[in-house]
Write a protein that holds these residues in place. Structure first.
Motif, short mmCIF file in Angstrom:
data_model
loop_
_atom_site.label_atom_id
_atom_site.label_comp_id
_atom_site.label_asym_id
_atom_site.label_seq_id
_atom_site.Cartn_x
_atom_site.Cartn_y
_atom_site.Cartn_z
N MET A 1 0.85 -1.20 0.00
CA MET A 1 0.00 0.00 0.00
C MET A 1 0.88 1.24 0.00
O MET A 1 1.83 1.36 0.77
N LYS A 2 0.59 2.22 -0.83
CA LYS A 2 1.38 3.45 -0.92
C LYS A 2 1.04 4.38 0.23
O LYS A 2 -0.12 4.62 0.51
N HIS A 3 2.15 4.91 0.88
CA HIS A 3 1.95 5.84 2.01
C HIS A 3 1.86 7.26 1.49
O HIS A 3 2.63 7.66 0.61
N PRO A 4 0.92 8.05 1.97
CA PRO A 4 0.82 9.45 1.55
C PRO A 4 2.12 10.19 1.86
O PRO A 4 2.70 10.05 2.94
N ARG A 5 2.57 10.99 0.89
CA ARG A 5 3.82 11.77 1.05
C ARG A 5 3.46 13.17 1.52
O ARG A 5 2.65 13.84 0.88
N LEU A 6 4.13 13.58 2.64
CA LEU A 6 3.86 14.89 3.21
C LEU A 6 5.13 15.72 3.18
O LEU A 6 6.25 15.21 3.36
N LEU A 7 4.99 17.03 2.97
CA LEU A 7 6.11 17.97 3.04
C LEU A 7 5.85 18.91 4.22
O LEU A 7 4.83 19.61 4.24
N LEU A 8 6.79 18.89 5.17
CA LEU A 8 6.65 19.71 6.38
C LEU A 8 7.67 20.84 6.28
O LEU A 8 8.89 20.60 6.26
N ILE A 9 7.19 22.08 6.17
CA ILE A 9 8.06 23.26 6.07
C ILE A 9 7.92 24.05 7.37
O ILE A 9 6.86 24.61 7.66
N ASP A 10 9.06 24.06 8.11
CA ASP A 10 9.03 24.77 9.41
C ASP A 10 10.48 25.03 9.81
O ASP A 10 11.35 24.16 9.65
N ASP A 11 10.76 26.23 10.38
CA ASP A 11 12.12 26.58 10.75
C ASP A 11 12.50 25.97 12.10
O ASP A 11 13.66 25.92 12.47
N ASN A 12 11.55 25.40 12.86
CA ASN A 12 11.83 24.83 14.17
C ASN A 12 12.08 23.34 13.96
O ASN A 12 11.20 22.55 13.66
N ALA A 13 13.41 22.99 14.16
CA ALA A 13 13.81 21.59 13.91
C ALA A 13 13.16 20.65 14.88
O ALA A 13 12.74 19.54 14.52
N ALA A 14 13.08 21.05 16.17
CA ALA A 14 12.50 20.16 17.19
C ALA A 14 11.01 19.92 16.88
O ALA A 14 10.50 18.79 16.99
N PHE A 15 10.33 20.94 16.44
CA PHE A 15 8.90 20.80 16.11
C PHE A 15 8.71 19.88 14.91
O PHE A 15 7.86 19.01 14.88
N ARG A 16 9.64 20.09 13.91
CA ARG A 16 9.54 19.24 12.72
C ARG A 16 9.74 17.79 13.08
O ARG A 16 9.02 16.91 12.60
N SER A 17 10.73 17.54 13.94
CA SER A 17 11.05 16.15 14.32
C SER A 17 9.88 15.51 15.05
O SER A 17 9.52 14.35 14.79
N MET A 18 9.28 16.25 15.98
CA MET A 18 8.16 15.72 16.77
C MET A 18 6.99 15.41 15.84
O MET A 18 6.38 14.31 15.90
N VAL A 19 6.69 16.30 14.97
CA VAL A 19 5.53 16.11 14.10
C VAL A 19 5.79 14.96 13.12
O VAL A 19 4.93 14.12 12.85
N GLU A 31 8.66 14.39 4.49
CA GLU A 31 9.91 15.04 4.05
C GLU A 31 9.92 16.43 4.64
O GLU A 31 8.91 17.13 4.58
N GLU A 32 11.09 16.86 5.18
CA GLU A 32 11.17 18.12 5.94
C GLU A 32 11.91 19.17 5.15
O GLU A 32 12.82 18.88 4.39
N ALA A 33 11.51 20.43 5.38
CA ALA A 33 12.20 21.59 4.78
C ALA A 33 12.28 22.67 5.86
O ALA A 33 11.25 22.99 6.48
N PRO A 34 13.50 23.26 6.08
CA PRO A 34 13.67 24.22 7.19
C PRO A 34 13.17 25.63 6.86
O PRO A 34 12.99 26.46 7.75
N ASP A 35 12.99 25.96 5.59
CA ASP A 35 12.57 27.32 5.25
C ASP A 35 11.75 27.29 3.97
O ASP A 35 11.59 26.24 3.34
N GLY A 36 11.25 28.46 3.57
CA GLY A 36 10.36 28.55 2.43
C GLY A 36 11.01 28.19 1.11
O GLY A 36 10.47 27.40 0.32
N PRO A 37 12.20 28.76 0.78
CA PRO A 37 12.78 28.43 -0.52
C PRO A 37 13.06 26.94 -0.70
O PRO A 37 12.79 26.37 -1.74
N SER A 38 13.68 26.34 0.34
CA SER A 38 13.96 24.90 0.22
C SER A 38 12.65 24.10 0.13
O SER A 38 12.55 23.08 -0.56
#
Length: 960
Positions: A1-19, A31-38
C-alpha cells in the motif's frame, strides 16, 4: 500500500522532528524543509500529497510561500500550522490558498491528524473529479471534431462577417467546390439563392443579436457551383464566448418534393374519397370520426347523421351490434384487420348486404384508430344466389329420375332462398289450351292434377291470368318493402283491385284466399309454357321485390329444366321402343340366317361332295357355277349379319397367327373361277421383308381382302386384279409390323363425286334399276368399319375408266416363337377317326356323314341330343359334331350333360365337341364355347373348315 507523502516546512527543527515522528507512526511518509525556498524547491522537485506550512519563518515569509505553492498545485492540500491568530488572519490565509488551519499548541498533533485525513480525502476527490472533467473535455473535443467532419449534415463555421472559416466534406460535396476554395474565401450567403438571400441575412442577424430568443432554423433555396437549386434546411448555432456561428445545412430537396407529391396525393385522395363508389370511414374509440358521403348514403344517412355516433343505428338490433363489435375487436387485436359481411334494413325499408373491411392503425390498440371500407354487395349476392339457383336447377335434370322428382327438387332449391312453403307448378298441354297443375305443395288446397281451360272467361284461377298475360302477377294487401323491380312489367295490385278489374267476386275465385300471392310465367325460348307460384296465408309482407326478381330470373331455367326432363323421358321411351325394335330385328335376322343357312348348307355341301367325284367337263362347270352362286348368296347373308354386328358394336376379333402369303392365296382361289370366266388375271405380290407369320385378326383381314378383291373382280371387265402386301416398318424388338395392303384393279373406276360415298353402307356407284353390276352395296361399308375396328387406316385412289386402288394400313404382331405354325399351315388330321354327327335335319345329317367319309373318317349319326347321349354311353367316339337347334334335347343341353358326367360314367366327358350350327349371329360362337363346346363351325359348312378343325384337334403327328 502506498503511504501518503507529506512535506513539512518549518524553521523549528524540534517541532519538525516531533511532528514527523508522529505522522510516520500513523503511516505517512514525511519530508522536511527548514525554510520557504527549500520547501518550494522540494515541492517542485517531487510531488507531495499534502503540505504542512508554518507561516512565521525567516528568509521567506510563510504567506509568500503559501501563494507560490497554491499557484503550482490546485489539488494539493496546504495546511497552515501557526499560533492562534485572529479570524481575519485565518480568512486571509484561506483566501491565499490554504485548505485548513491548525494552531500550534499542546494538542496540535491530535488536531492535525483528523484535519490531514480530511483534506487528503478532499484532495483525492478533487483530483478524481478533475481527471474526469479532463477526460470529458477531451472526449467532447474529439466528438466535436468527428461530428464536424462525419456528420450527415453539411456544416460550416462562419466569422462575424459571414466568411466561411471552416467547412466540412459534406458541405464541399453538396455545393460541388473543394474545401480550399471555400474556407476563408467566400461568404456562406454566396450559396443562397438571390430571392432568399436578404431574408437569410435578416434571420442570421437576429439570431446573433437575440440569441436563444430568435428562431434557429430556416428553409431556403441554395445554389450549387453548377447552378442547381437545392431546398436546404439551415440551422444556426452560436459558439459560446465567440463571435463566430456554426451553421449546419440539410438537403431537403427530396423531402420537399415528397411533401409536394404528398399534398397532391392528399388532394387526389380527398377527391377520390368524395367521388368513390366505396364507403370510407375512420373510427376511434368506437366512435365514427369521419365518413365520406358515399359511405353514409349506402346506409341511408348523411355524414352529419353518423359522425360522432357509435354506429349502433346501422344494425337491426343491439344484439347484432354488440356481437359485431366483439368479433371485430378480437380480429383487429389478433391480426390487425377484420373482414365481414352483414345485412340490415335501411331507414327507407330497403334490405341491403354490405362487405366491410377494417384495418387498425395500431393493432395493439385498435381504439386509437381504425380505417373502414364499405361496399354494397347486395346486387352481387343476389346475382350469386340467382346464378347458384340456375346452376342447381339445371343440374336437377341429371340428378332426378322423373318429372315428379324434378318438381320436388326445384321446390327444395327455391325454398332455400324464398319462403316457398306453399308452391305449385302448372303447365300447358301441347294444344296450349289446358293448364294442368303438375306439382302442388300447399297447406290448404290440393289442386294436384287439376286442369283449367284458359279460354274459358269464367275461370277464376290466378295462374290462368299469368298464362294469359305472360307477365308476373303479385297480389298483396300492403305495398312492397322494396318498390324497385327489375323487369318493370310485374302487375302489382290488391286482391280487391284485381277482382274489380275482372268484374268478378271472391266466390268465383279458385282456391283459398291468401294474404299474398306471387306467380311468374315459365318461358322457354319466348313462349309461355306454364306458371310457377308461391303464396302465404298469414303474412301480407312475405315477398319483396327481391323475391319477385329472383323468381322471374329463374323462371326460364325452370321451364328449360322441365322441358329437358320431358324430352329425356320421351327419348327414354323412344330408346326403349327402338331397342325393342332392334331386338325384334336381331331375332328376325337370327331366324332368317338359321332358316337360310340350313337348306343352303345341304346345297353347298352336296355341291362340294359332287366336286370330289368324277365329273365330265360340262358337269364340273355346272357344279362350279352352282357353288359360286351359292357362295355369293352366303356372302350376301354374311355381309348383312356382319354389318348388323358392326352397327351393334359387337363384332369380335380373334387374334391368331397366320401366313399372309397363304391368306392371300386362299382369297384369290375363291375368285379364280369367276375371274377366269371374265378373262381376268389375278395377281399377288408379297414383299420379301414381310415376316412369314403375323399375329392379328386373321378372319377379319381375310374378310377385308375378300370384299376388296370381290369388288375388283365385279367391276373389272378386262385386265388384272392384284393384291400387294408390304411392310412399311418392322420393329423386331417390339414384335410389331406396320402392314400395307394394296388391292388394285383395271376396272371402271369411281367418279370424283362418289369417292367420299362408296364406303357408306347401301351405296353403289350406279344405283339404278338397269345397273350392270349387282350387289347389296354393303361390301365397302363393311371394309371401312372393319379397318376402323382393327385400328387401321383406309385410303382410295381411283380414276374413272382406268381402275381403282384401295390401300389399307394396320399394325400387326410378329410371331417370333420357334416352331410356331400359322393356322393355315397346320398339317392334315390323322385318319380313321370315329365321329358322331348329331343333326336333326336329314339332308344335313347325310351331308356331314358323306363329308367325313370323304375325309377318311368313320361317321355315326344321331337325330337329337338324347339319342347322342345314348350312343356315347354305349360306344367310343373320338369327337362329336353337334347341331344346336334340335327338337327334344338341343345341342347345348346335351353338351352340358356330357361335360358334367361323373368320372365312372361310360360317357367321356372330355370328348371334343364341335358346334356345327346355322346360328351365326354375334355372340353365338362365344355362347356355345362357353357352354362347354370345344370348337365352332357355322353353316353352310365348307369341307375345308371341317378339315381344319379336325387337324387342330387331331394332328397327324400325334401317336395313335
Amino acid at each position: 500500500m502506498k503511504h501518503p507523502r507529506l512535506l513539512l516546512i518549518d524553521d523549528n527543527a524540534a517541532f519538525r522532528s516531533m511532528v514527523a515522528r508522529r505522522l510516520e507512526k500513523e503511516g505517512y511518509a514525511v519530508e522536511e524543509a527548514p525554510d520557504g525556498p527549500s520547501g518550494i524547491q522540494t515541492f517542485l522537485a517531487h510531488p507531495h500529497d499534502a503540505v504542512l506550512l508554518d507561516l512565521r519563518m525567516p528568509v521567506m515569509d510563510g504567506t509568500e510561500v503559501l501563494t507560490r505553492l497554491a499557484d503550482h498545485s490546485r489539488h494539493t492540500p496546504i495546511i497552515v500550522l501557526s499560533v492562534a491568530d485572529t479570524a481575519s488572519e485565518v480568512v486571509e490565509i484561506v483566501r491565499l490558498g490554504a485548505w485548513d488551519f491548525v494552531s500550534k499548541n499542546e494538542r496540535i498533533l491530535d488536531e492535525l491528524l483528523p484535519v490531514l485525513e480530511k483534506q487528503l480525502e478532499q484532495a483525492a476527490y478533487l483530483r478524481a473529479r478533475q481527471e474526469r472533467l479532463d477526460r470529458e473535455i477531451l472526449e467532447s473535443e474529439q466528438r466535436y471534431r468527428g461530428m464536424f467532419e462525419a456528420t450527415g449534415a453539411a456544416t460550416v463555421i462562419v466569422d462575424e462577417d459571414s466568411t466561411v472559416s471552416m467547412a466540412n466534406r459534406q458541405f464541399a460535396e453538396l455545393f460541388g467546390m473543394p474545401i480550399p476554395a471555400i474556407e476563408g474565401k467566400v461568404s456562406w450567403f454566396d450559396f443562397v439563392a438571390l430571392r432568399d438571400r436578404e431574408r437569410l441575412r435578416t434571420y442570421h442577424r437576429n439570431r446573433r443579436r437575440h440569441g436563444m430568443d430568435a428562431p434557429d432554423s430556416y428553409e431556403c433555396t441554395m445554389l450549387t457551383s453548377r447552378g442547381e437549386e437545392r431546398d436546404i434546411l439551415v440551422r444556426v448555432g452560436l459558439l459560446a464566448a465567440q463571435s463566430r456561428s456554426i451553421i449546419s445545412m440539410i438537403d431537403i430537396t427530396e423531402r420537399t418534393r415528397s411533401e409536394k407529391r404528398l399534398r397532391e396525393t392528399l388532394d387526389e385522395m380527398e377527391a377520390i374519397q368524395r367521388n368513390t363508389l366505396m364507403g370510407i370511414a375512420l373510427a376511434r374509440g368506437g366512435v365514427i370520426q369521419r365518413i365520406n358521403r358515399r359511405g353514409a348514403e349506402l346506409f341511408g344517412y348523411t355524414p352529419e347523421d353518423l359522425v360522432g355516433t357509435d354506429g349502433r343505428k346501422l344494425f337491426q338490433s343491439a344484439k347484432q351490434y354488440y356481437s359485431f363489435r366483439r368479433k371485430g375487436f378480437h380480429q383487429l387485436t389478433t391480426t390487425g384487420e377484420f373482414k365481414a359481411e352483414y345485412s340490415t334494413t335501411r331507414p327507407d325499408g330497403v334490405f341491403c348486404t354490405f362487405s366491410l373491411y377494417a384495418k387498425a392503425l395500431d393493432r395493439t390498440a385498435p381504439d386509437k384508430g381504425t380505417i373502414w371500407t364499405i361496399i354494397d354487395v347486395t346486387m352481387r349476392r343476389y346475382n350469386e344466389t340467382v346464378a347458384n339457383l340456375l346452376y342447381r336447377i339445371s343440374n336437377a335434370v341429371a340428378a332426378t329420375s322423373d318429372l315428379d322428382a324434378l318438381y320436388a327438387r326445384i321446390h327444395a332449391v327455391l325454398n332455400e332462398h324464398i319462403d316457398a312453403g306453399n308452391f305449385f307448378i302448372a303447365l300447358l298441354d301441347k294444344t296450349r289450351r289446358y293448364l294442368e297443375f303438375k306439382y302442388v305443395a300447399d297447406e290448404k288446397d290440393d289442386h294436384s292434377g287439376r286442369v283449367f281451360d284458359i279460354r274459358d272467361p269464367d275461370t277464376g284461377a290466378l295462374s290462368v291470368e299469368v298464362i294469359r298475360t305472360g307477365k308476373p302477377l303479385l297480389l298483396t294487401k300492403k305495398p312492397l318493402a322494396q318498390p324497385e323491380l327489375e323487369d318493370g312489367c310485374t302487375a302489382i295490385m290488391s286482391r280487391g283491385e284485381y277482382l274489380r278489374s275482372k268484374g268478378m267476386t271472391e266466390k268465383a275465385m279458385t282456391g283459398s284466399r291468401s294474404e299474398i300471392w306471387l306467380g311468374v310465367p315459365l318461358v322457354v325460348r319466348g313462349d309461355v309454357v306454364g306458371v310457377m307460384a308461391v303464396q302465404s296465408y298469414d303474412n301480407p309482407r312475405q315477398y319483396t321485390a327481391r323475391d319477385v326478381n329472383m323468381l322471374v330470373s329463374v323462371s326460364e331455367q325452370v321451364g328449360l329444366a322441365i322441358e329437358r326432363k320431358e324430352f329425356e323421358q320421351d327419348l327414354l321411351i323412344a330408346k326403349e321402343e327402338a331397342e325393342a325394335a332392334n331386338q325384334s330385328k336381331n331375332e328376325f335376322l337370327a331366324n332368317m340366317s338359321h332358316e337360310i343357312r340350313t337348306p343352303l348348307n345341304g346345297v353347298l355341301g352336296m355341291l362340294q361332295l359332287a366336286q370330289r367325284t368324277r365329273l365330265t367337263e360340262e358337269q364340273t362347270d355346272y357344279v362350279d357355277t352352282a357353288l359360286t352362286a351359292g357362295r355369293s348368296l352366303l356372302s350376301i347373308i354374311n355381309d348383312i349379319l356382319d354389318f348388323s354386328k358392326i352397327e351393334a358394336g359387337r363384332l369380335d376379333v380373334q387374334v391368331e397367327p397366320f401366313s399372309p402369303a397363304t391368306l392371300v392365296q386362299e382369297v384369290l382361289a375363291a375368285f379364280r373361277h369367276e375371274a377366269s370366266e371374265k378373262g381376268l388375271a389375278l395377281d399377288s405380290r408379297i414383299d420379301r421383308d414381310l415376316p412369314p407369320v403375323l399375329l392379328g385378326g386373321k378372319s377379319r383381314i381375310k374378310q377385308i381382302l375378300f370384299n376388296l378383291v370381290g369388288n375388283g373382280v365385279k367391276f373389272t371387265d378386262s385386265g388384272t386384279v392384284s393384291v400387294h402386301l408390304s411392310a412399311l416398318n418392322v420393329d423386331a424388338k417390339a414384335g410389331r409390323v406396320r402392314l400395307l395392303i394394296s388391292v388394285s384393279d383395271t376396272g371402271i373406276g369411281i367418279p370424283d363425286a362418289m369417292v367420299n360415298r362408296v364406303f357408306e353402307p347401301f351405296t353403289q356407284v350406279d344405283g339404278s334399276f338397269v345397273r350392270q353390276h349387282q350387289g347389296t352395296g354393303l361390301g365397302l361399308g363393311i371394309v371401312k368399319r372393319l379397318v376402323g375396328i382393327l385400328d387401321g387406316v383406309l385410303s382410295l385412289d381411283s380414276t374413272l375408266g382406268r381402275g381403282t386402288t384401295v390401300h389399307v394400313v394396320m399394325n400387326l404382331g410378329v410371331d417370333s416363337l420357334p416352331g410356331q405354325k400359322a393356322q393355315s399351315e397346320i398339317g392334315p388330321a390323322r385318319g380313321g377317326l370315329r365321329i358322331l354327327v348329331v343333326e336333326d335335319n336329314r339332308i344335313n345329317r347325310h351331308l356331314a356323314t358323306r363329308m367325313l367319309d370323304k375325309l377318311g373318317h368313320v361317321p355315326a349319326t344321331a337325330a337329337d341330343g338324347r339319342e347322342a347321349l345314348d350312343l356315347l354311353g354305349r360306344q367310343e367316339f373320338d369327337a362329336v359334331f353337334m347341331d344346336v337347334q334340335m327338337p327334344g334335347m338341343d345341342g347345348v343341353k346335351a353338351t352340358e350333360i356330357i361335360r358334367s358326367a361323373p368320372p365312372d360314367s361310360a360317357i367321356n366327358r372330355r370328348i371334343p365337341i364341335i358346334a356345327m350350327t346355322a346360328h351365326a349371329m354375334v355372340g353365338d360362337r362365344e355362347s356355345f364355347l362357353g357352354s362347354g363346346m370345344t370348337d365352332y363351325i357355322s353353316k353352310p359348312v365348307e369341307l375345308s373348315n371341317v378339315e381344319q378343325v379336325l387337324a387342330r384337334l387331331f394332328p397327324s403327328g400325334e401317336s395313335e
